[in-house]
Motif scaffolding. Structure first.
Motif, PDB file in Angstrom:
ATOM      1  N   ASP A 298       0.792  -1.229   0.000  1.00  0.00           N
ATOM      2  CA  ASP A 298       0.000   0.000   0.000  1.00  0.00           C
ATOM      3  C   ASP A 298       0.824   1.280   0.000  1.00  0.00           C
ATOM      4  O   ASP A 298       0.410   2.296   0.558  1.00  0.00           O
ATOM      5  CB  ASP A 298      -0.987   0.002   1.177  1.00  0.00           C
ATOM      6  CG  ASP A 298      -1.931  -1.178   1.112  1.00  0.00           C
ATOM      7  OD1 ASP A 298      -2.495  -1.409   0.035  1.00  0.00           O
ATOM      8  OD2 ASP A 298      -2.091  -1.873   2.124  1.00  0.00           O
ATOM      9  N   ARG A 299       1.987   1.265  -0.612  1.00  0.00           N
ATOM     10  CA  ARG A 299       2.809   2.472  -0.708  1.00  0.00           C
ATOM     11  C   ARG A 299       2.264   3.370  -1.805  1.00  0.00           C
ATOM     12  O   ARG A 299       1.847   2.913  -2.864  1.00  0.00           O
ATOM     13  CB  ARG A 299       4.273   2.145  -1.003  1.00  0.00           C
ATOM     14  CG  ARG A 299       4.975   1.290   0.041  1.00  0.00           C
ATOM     15  CD  ARG A 299       4.810   1.842   1.463  1.00  0.00           C
ATOM     16  NE  ARG A 299       5.606   1.122   2.422  1.00  0.00           N
ATOM     17  CZ  ARG A 299       5.150   0.158   3.218  1.00  0.00           C
ATOM     18  NH1 ARG A 299       3.906  -0.226   3.154  1.00  0.00           N
ATOM     19  NH2 ARG A 299       5.950  -0.429   4.072  1.00  0.00           N
ATOM     20  N   ASP A 300       2.269   4.668  -1.557  1.00  0.00           N
ATOM     21  CA  ASP A 300       1.799   5.652  -2.523  1.00  0.00           C
ATOM     22  C   ASP A 300       3.004   6.139  -3.334  1.00  0.00           C
ATOM     23  O   ASP A 300       3.647   7.137  -2.991  1.00  0.00           O
ATOM     24  CB  ASP A 300       1.119   6.805  -1.795  1.00  0.00           C
ATOM     25  CG  ASP A 300       0.500   7.809  -2.734  1.00  0.00           C
ATOM     26  OD1 ASP A 300       0.730   7.724  -3.953  1.00  0.00           O
ATOM     27  OD2 ASP A 300      -0.205   8.707  -2.235  1.00  0.00           O
TER      28      ASP A 300
ATOM     29  N   ASN B 154       3.075   7.429  -6.287  1.00  0.00           N
ATOM     30  CA  ASN B 154       2.852   8.714  -6.958  1.00  0.00           C
ATOM     31  C   ASN B 154       3.228   9.868  -6.043  1.00  0.00           C
ATOM     32  O   ASN B 154       3.849  10.843  -6.478  1.00  0.00           O
ATOM     33  CB  ASN B 154       1.398   8.839  -7.428  1.00  0.00           C
ATOM     34  CG  ASN B 154       1.084   7.893  -8.554  1.00  0.00           C
ATOM     35  OD1 ASN B 154       1.938   7.579  -9.378  1.00  0.00           O
ATOM     36  ND2 ASN B 154      -0.151   7.417  -8.595  1.00  0.00           N
ATOM     37  N   SER B 155       2.855   9.773  -4.790  1.00  0.00           N
ATOM     38  CA  SER B 155       3.215  10.801  -3.820  1.00  0.00           C
ATOM     39  C   SER B 155       4.732  10.884  -3.673  1.00  0.00           C
ATOM     40  O   SER B 155       5.304  11.971  -3.625  1.00  0.00           O
ATOM     41  CB  SER B 155       2.575  10.476  -2.468  1.00  0.00           C
ATOM     42  OG  SER B 155       3.034  11.345  -1.472  1.00  0.00           O
TER      43      SER B 155
ATOM     44  N   THR C 276       1.957   9.177   6.031  1.00  0.00           N
ATOM     45  CA  THR C 276       0.669   9.793   5.758  1.00  0.00           C
ATOM     46  C   THR C 276      -0.303   9.351   6.849  1.00  0.00           C
ATOM     47  O   THR C 276      -0.139   8.287   7.448  1.00  0.00           O
ATOM     48  CB  THR C 276       0.148   9.379   4.365  1.00  0.00           C
ATOM     49  OG1 THR C 276       0.315   7.964   4.210  1.00  0.00           O
ATOM     50  CG2 THR C 276       0.910  10.069   3.261  1.00  0.00           C
TER      51      THR C 276
ATOM     52  N   LYS D  34      -1.166   4.574   1.094  1.00  0.00           N
ATOM     53  CA  LYS D  34      -2.509   4.770   0.557  1.00  0.00           C
ATOM     54  C   LYS D  34      -3.510   4.289   1.613  1.00  0.00           C
ATOM     55  O   LYS D  34      -3.213   3.387   2.390  1.00  0.00           O
ATOM     56  CB  LYS D  34      -2.721   3.924  -0.699  1.00  0.00           C
ATOM     57  CG  LYS D  34      -1.825   4.267  -1.851  1.00  0.00           C
ATOM     58  CD  LYS D  34      -2.115   3.305  -2.991  1.00  0.00           C
ATOM     59  CE  LYS D  34      -1.077   3.378  -4.066  1.00  0.00           C
ATOM     60  NZ  LYS D  34      -1.287   2.355  -5.096  1.00  0.00           N
TER      61      LYS D  34
ATOM     62  N   SER E 226      -6.233   2.121   3.074  1.00  0.00           N
ATOM     63  CA  SER E 226      -6.510   0.715   2.820  1.00  0.00           C
ATOM     64  C   SER E 226      -7.209   0.131   4.038  1.00  0.00           C
ATOM     65  O   SER E 226      -6.976   0.585   5.161  1.00  0.00           O
ATOM     66  CB  SER E 226      -5.198  -0.032   2.564  1.00  0.00           C
ATOM     67  OG  SER E 226      -5.398  -1.418   2.517  1.00  0.00           O
TER      68      SER E 226
ATOM     69  N   PRO F  67       4.901   6.887   2.672  1.00  0.00           N
ATOM     70  CA  PRO F  67       3.700   7.421   2.026  1.00  0.00           C
ATOM     71  C   PRO F  67       2.740   6.269   1.752  1.00  0.00           C
ATOM     72  O   PRO F  67       2.981   5.437   0.888  1.00  0.00           O
ATOM     73  CB  PRO F  67       4.239   8.038   0.734  1.00  0.00           C
ATOM     74  CG  PRO F  67       5.455   7.225   0.418  1.00  0.00           C
ATOM     75  CD  PRO F  67       6.007   6.770   1.745  1.00  0.00           C
TER      76      PRO F  67
END
Length: 163
Positions: A6-8, A10-11, A98, A74, A76, A72
């Protein structure tokens, strides 16, 4: 930054782009397993140190070499990031992540912090990194008091004594 669940990315990409544009003197150390290669861009090589798949000891050494761990994540319905966060604190490295439900129960505002949306994330990371360099022993003590085997056994023993 480490781990894969679940790593972001894009961020993270936007953060690296900003650091490159601002020509900041910093290095992003990425240990993202198979995702590391997706962030291997020629224009980022001056600020990114990428590590492909690492064993547990190698990951721990890389994590311990950092000034701050950034996660970072997401949103979930499952837990994510907690293993990396606890490992960072064990190594004396503060954590910024985050603010998502997947890790919220671990956030204490000092050793594991949620990024503040109203401030520049790069500035936050730099501030926490500087703080962490001066408080590594205190961060490791927090790990010992909260997450070590001894702390776990003490909590379980106390709970069993309630019966």
């Amino acid at each position: 930054m480490g781990g894969t669940s679940d790593r972001d990315l894009n961020s993270l990409s936007r953060l690296i782009e900003l650091a490159v544009a601002r020509q900041l003197d910093l290095t992003f150390v990425l240990a993202l397993g198979r995702h590391t290669s997706s962030l291997d861009r020629q224009e980022w090589r001056s600020v990114v140190e990428g590590h492909p798949v690492l064993d547990q000891d190698g990951f721990g050494r890389v994590l311990a070499s950092c000034d701050v761990a950034y996660l970072p994540l997401k949103e979930s319905p499952r837990s994510a990031g907690h293993m990396v966060a606890v490992g960072a604190v064990e190594a004396g490295v503060p954590v910024v992540t985050t603010d998502v439900s997947a890790i919220r129960e671990y956030l204490d505002g000092t050793y594991m912090r949620a990024a503040k949306g109203d401030e520049s994330l790069l500035d936050q990371l730099r501030e926490v990194a500087i703080w962490g360099r001066n408080h590594a022993a205190r961060i490791r003590e927090h790990w010992r008091d909260e997450y070590s085997r001894e702390a776990y056994v003490a909590r379980v023993s106390a709970a069993l004594m309630q019966f």
